[in-house]
Write a protein that holds these residues in place. Structure first.
Motif, mmCIF file in Angstrom:
data_model
loop_
_atom_site.group_PDB
_atom_site.id
_atom_site.type_symbol
_atom_site.label_atom_id
_atom_site.label_comp_id
_atom_site.label_asym_id
_atom_site.label_seq_id
_atom_site.Cartn_x
_atom_site.Cartn_y
_atom_site.Cartn_z
ATOM 1 N N MET A 1 3.934 10.834 42.042
ATOM 2 C CA MET A 1 3.613 9.495 40.946
ATOM 3 C C MET A 1 2.924 9.892 39.265
ATOM 4 S SD MET A 1 1.673 5.791 41.813
ATOM 5 C CE MET A 1 3.099 5.042 42.559
ATOM 6 N N HIS A 2 3.946 9.175 38.661
ATOM 7 C CA HIS A 2 3.359 9.777 37.580
ATOM 8 C C HIS A 2 4.261 8.154 35.995
ATOM 9 C CE1 HIS A 2 8.113 10.546 37.876
ATOM 10 N NE2 HIS A 2 7.352 9.865 36.381
ATOM 11 N N THR A 3 3.114 8.719 35.621
ATOM 12 C CA THR A 3 2.950 6.665 34.450
ATOM 13 C C THR A 3 3.490 7.850 32.942
ATOM 14 O OG1 THR A 3 1.455 6.421 35.266
ATOM 15 C CG2 THR A 3 1.314 5.106 33.494
ATOM 16 N N VAL A 4 4.496 7.336 32.371
ATOM 17 C CA VAL A 4 5.062 6.792 31.314
ATOM 18 C C VAL A 4 4.553 6.141 30.429
ATOM 19 C CG1 VAL A 4 7.227 7.516 29.743
ATOM 20 C CG2 VAL A 4 6.595 8.325 32.309
ATOM 21 N N ARG A 5 3.606 6.376 29.285
ATOM 22 C CA ARG A 5 3.387 5.887 28.096
ATOM 23 C C ARG A 5 4.398 5.588 26.934
ATOM 24 N NH1 ARG A 5 -2.690 7.400 28.977
ATOM 25 N NH2 ARG A 5 -1.404 9.252 29.146
ATOM 26 N N GLU A 93 16.098 9.235 31.051
ATOM 27 C CA GLU A 93 14.909 9.632 31.605
ATOM 28 C C GLU A 93 14.451 11.516 32.036
ATOM 29 O OE1 GLU A 93 12.039 8.910 36.161
ATOM 30 O OE2 GLU A 93 14.929 9.281 36.082
ATOM 31 N N ALA A 94 15.074 12.100 31.168
ATOM 32 C CA ALA A 94 14.293 13.506 32.083
ATOM 33 C C ALA A 94 14.324 13.651 30.706
ATOM 34 C CB ALA A 94 15.406 14.445 32.528
ATOM 35 N N MET A 95 14.987 13.398 29.063
ATOM 36 C CA MET A 95 14.241 13.490 28.150
ATOM 37 C C MET A 95 12.795 13.157 27.807
ATOM 38 S SD MET A 95 14.438 12.282 24.292
ATOM 39 C CE MET A 95 15.130 11.009 24.830
ATOM 40 N N LEU A 96 12.778 11.025 27.941
ATOM 41 C CA LEU A 96 11.142 11.136 27.820
ATOM 42 C C LEU A 96 10.115 11.544 28.398
ATOM 43 C CD1 LEU A 96 13.006 7.342 27.801
ATOM 44 C CD2 LEU A 96 11.977 8.728 25.878
ATOM 45 N N GLN A 97 10.339 12.215 29.951
ATOM 46 C CA GLN A 97 9.674 12.300 30.706
ATOM 47 C C GLN A 97 9.226 13.834 30.028
ATOM 48 O OE1 GLN A 97 10.812 13.747 35.075
ATOM 49 N NE2 GLN A 97 9.055 12.498 35.663
ATOM 50 N N ALA A 98 10.011 14.655 29.400
ATOM 51 C CA ALA A 98 9.865 15.750 29.590
ATOM 52 C C ALA A 98 8.612 15.631 27.487
ATOM 53 C CB ALA A 98 11.078 16.898 28.301
ATOM 54 N N GLY A 104 1.003 15.126 26.897
ATOM 55 C CA GLY A 104 0.094 15.038 27.574
ATOM 56 C C GLY A 104 -0.118 13.702 27.512
ATOM 57 N N ASP A 105 1.270 12.563 28.123
ATOM 58 C CA ASP A 105 0.669 11.366 28.087
ATOM 59 C C ASP A 105 1.529 10.865 29.774
ATOM 60 O OD1 ASP A 105 -0.005 10.157 25.597
ATOM 61 O OD2 ASP A 105 2.732 10.095 24.992
ATOM 62 N N LEU A 106 1.805 11.669 30.726
ATOM 63 C CA LEU A 106 2.061 11.834 32.655
ATOM 64 C C LEU A 106 0.850 12.215 32.986
ATOM 65 C CD1 LEU A 106 5.432 13.388 32.838
ATOM 66 C CD2 LEU A 106 4.720 10.964 32.140
#
Length: 130
Positions: A1-5, A93-98, A104-106
């Motif tokens: 599980m991960h959180t994106v801010r 999603e992949a770009m925002l996650q990367a 360091g936001d995940l």
């Protein structure tokens, strides 16, 4: 599980609660399909459609209840479904996650247990009738 801010500079202007800022839209715009109108049909602006999709996903309302300012609900739904099929959402999603991971936001160490994820009593696999 991960959180994106998403972190957005304070200089960006927010149009509405479920609408992308200039900065947010600029980040994903290069990943969107080209706007190629069909003969006789005016294409809705990608940003307007995305704002409608974000409104629908954020509120959970049925497609038909999305406010008219975002365009016809059928247009929103069709583009949402088309972009799901062609991988547009996955690329975004992949770009925002990367980007979030690099910043360091995940939080890759999220946990879930049975007190959070509940299963229906029939999901345990017991046989019916005995």
């Amino acid at each position: 599980m991960h959180t994106v801010r998403w972190t957005v500079p304070s200089t960006s202007v927010v149009s509405g609660r479920f609408e992308l800022t200039e900065v947010e839209y600029a980040r994903i715009a290069p990943l969107l399909p080209a706007m190629i109108p069909r003969r006789g049909v005016r294409w809705r602006d990608h940003r307007q459609v995305i704002n409608g999709i974000v409104f629908r996903v954020g509120t959970g309302v049925p497609w038909r209840d999305v406010p008219a300012r975002y365009g016809p609900w059928k247009t929103l739904y069709k583009r949402f479904a088309r972009w799901q099929e062609d991988g547009t959402w996955a690329r975004i999603e992949a770009m925002l996650q990367a980007d979030a991971d690099a910043a360091g936001d995940l939080d890759w160490h999220g946990k879930a247990d049975s007190t959070i994820v509940r299963a229906h009593q029939h999901a345990a696999g017991a046989r019916k009738g005995g």
